[in-house]
Design an enzyme around this catalytic site. Structure first.
Site, PDB file in Angstrom:
ATOM      1  N   ASP A  88       0.742  -1.244  -0.018  1.00 26.31           N
ATOM      2  CA  ASP A  88       0.015  -0.068   0.219  1.00 26.31           C
ATOM      3  C   ASP A  88       0.853   1.078   0.341  1.00 26.31           C
ATOM      4  OD1 ASP A  88      -2.386   1.526  -0.330  1.00 26.31           O
ATOM      5  OD2 ASP A  88      -2.733   1.263   1.830  1.00 26.31           O
ATOM      6  N   LYS A  90       2.240   5.149  -1.030  1.00 22.59           N
ATOM      7  CA  LYS A  90       1.459   5.847  -2.234  1.00 22.59           C
ATOM      8  C   LYS A  90       1.762   6.879  -1.067  1.00 22.59           C
ATOM      9  CE  LYS A  90      -2.654   5.130   0.653  1.00 22.59           C
ATOM     10  NZ  LYS A  90      -4.061   4.754   0.516  1.00 22.59           N
ATOM     11  N   ASN A  93       1.472   7.596   2.839  1.00 21.07           N
ATOM     12  CA  ASN A  93       2.371   6.840   3.892  1.00 21.07           C
ATOM     13  C   ASN A  93       3.579   7.422   3.516  1.00 21.07           C
ATOM     14  OD1 ASN A  93      -0.111   5.536   4.318  1.00 21.07           O
ATOM     15  ND2 ASN A  93      -0.125   3.731   2.884  1.00 21.07           N
ATOM     16  N   ASP A 106       1.950   3.056   7.852  1.00 16.76           N
ATOM     17  CA  ASP A 106       0.517   3.097   7.406  1.00 16.76           C
ATOM     18  C   ASP A 106       0.648   1.344   6.397  1.00 16.76           C
ATOM     19  OD1 ASP A 106      -1.772   1.986   7.149  1.00 16.76           O
ATOM     20  OD2 ASP A 106      -1.983   3.778   5.609  1.00 16.76           O
ATOM     21  N   THR A 167      -8.095   4.582  -2.034  1.00 16.24           N
ATOM     22  CA  THR A 167      -7.817   4.877  -3.106  1.00 16.24           C
ATOM     23  C   THR A 167      -6.893   3.657  -3.943  1.00 16.24           C
ATOM     24  OG1 THR A 167      -6.694   6.109  -5.228  1.00 16.24           O
ATOM     25  CG2 THR A 167      -6.011   7.023  -3.232  1.00 16.24           C
TER      26      THR A 167
END
Length: 340
Positions: A88, A90, A93, A106, A167
């Site tokens: 994840d 992005k 994070n 995260d 997202t």
């Protein structure tokens, strides 16, 4: 956590942070629980996150992009060496410390191939969320041009980041297929972030998560570089070698093949964290929160309620059982770092 089936996510988060002593990962000092809450006591990174910087500056120059992408490469290398895949990655994070260097945060969706980290998160991301998609992206209706869609996506960027929908903009296609994947899925995300740094929006941004998903799955046709935002041949080549099929993706054989790409010419990989960052937060105090958007801080609930009485009952007993192994005390770290 229990009601929303988030047990695997919070367990993954705690496990990664507890196992890591890396300067590229947000440090966990303690984790504990009471009858109502789970707590992670972590270091404070006052520089905000990369998403906030992108919203503020729109795009980065190639030298600035090179610096941040290089640091993310080293951070992902550290995570992978621990045996974890983040899944994840992005801008939301990627946090900024007081010196302007990045740390990953995260890890709720990361996997170290532990049974407790298994989750159907990505399927749920695309199912049963239509009403939330509509609430967040209602401004997209009847937009005709790509520029209008991008402008509206940017306007809603923070709402998407803090929504329960999230997202999928940076998620690799093989994750959605759920046929098995490896560390290379994080390198796809790196390519998507690099595209956004240089072009001002992620490569597959759309009206809603379902359309983004369709674009990602058809990446060979939908990966289009904007003509009005020219980038170097080296930058485009690196992005195309990260946003591609997993079996051809740069990094599948380790991070060294990414580090050797011409885009990173001149990067001092062994000492970059000691070099001056292109963006150093201007802080008024050690508790300065000015680099965090006020709406995010306002949304954080008060976790201390002196008037609330907790009753010990069957439900709480079940909670305690579910989170066995959650508590963590890093006394050795605190002593070693001379913090106490």
């Amino acid at each position: 956590m229990l009601k929303k089936d988030q047990l695997a996510h919070v367990k993954a988060e705690r496990d990664v942070l507890a196992e890591s002593d890396s300067p590229w990962v947000v440090q966990l000092y303690f984790s504990f629980q009471d009858a109502q809450y789970l707590y992670l006591i972590m270091e404070f990174l006052p520089g905000g996150d990369l998403m906030t910087m992108l919203i503020k500056y729109d795009t980065f120059s190639e030298p600035v992009t090179r610096f941040y992408i290089a640091e993310i490469v080293l951070a992902l290398e550290a995570i992978h060496n621990l045996g974890f895949i983040h899944r994840d990655i992005k801008p939301d994070n990627i946090l900024i410390d007081k010196d302007g260097h990045i740390k990953l945060s995260d890890f709720g969706l990361s996997t170290g191939f532990h049974k407790t980290h298994d989750s159907q998160y990505y399927q749920r991301l695309l199912e049963g969320q239509h009403h939330q998609d509509t609430a967040i992206t209602s401004d997209f209706i009847n937009l005709n041009t790509q520029k209008e869609k991008i402008a509206t996506w940017k306007k809603n960027r923070r709402a998407l980041a803090y929504s329960t929908v999230g997202t999928p903009d940076y998620i690799a296609p093989e994750i959605f297929l759920q046929r098995g994947y490896g560390k290379e899925c994080d390198w796809w995300s790196l390519g998507a972030i690099m595209f956004e740094c240089l072009c001002g929006y992620p490569p597959f941004c759309s009206e809603n998560p379902h359309d983004t998903y369709r674009k990602i799955m058809n990446w060979s046709e939908t990966l289009i570089f904007p003509e009005d935002q020219p980038i170097s041949r080296e930058a485009e080549d690196l992005i195309r070698r990260l946003i591609c099929d997993a079996d051809r993706r740069l990094g599948r054989n380790g991070p060294e093949e990414i580090k050797q790409h011409p885009f990173f010419y001149g990067i001092n990989w062994d000492n970059i964290r000691n070099e001056r960052s292109p963006h150093i937060p201007q802080l008024k105090s050690i508790t300065d929160t000015s680099y965090f958007p006020t709406e995010e801080l306002d949304a954080v609930p008060d976790v201390v309620d002196n008037n609330q009485v907790y009753e010990t009952n069957t439900v709480n007993a079940q909670k305690d059982l579910a989170f066995v192994g959650y508590t963590f005390k890093r006394f050795d770290y605190l002593t070693k770092k001379n913090i106490l």
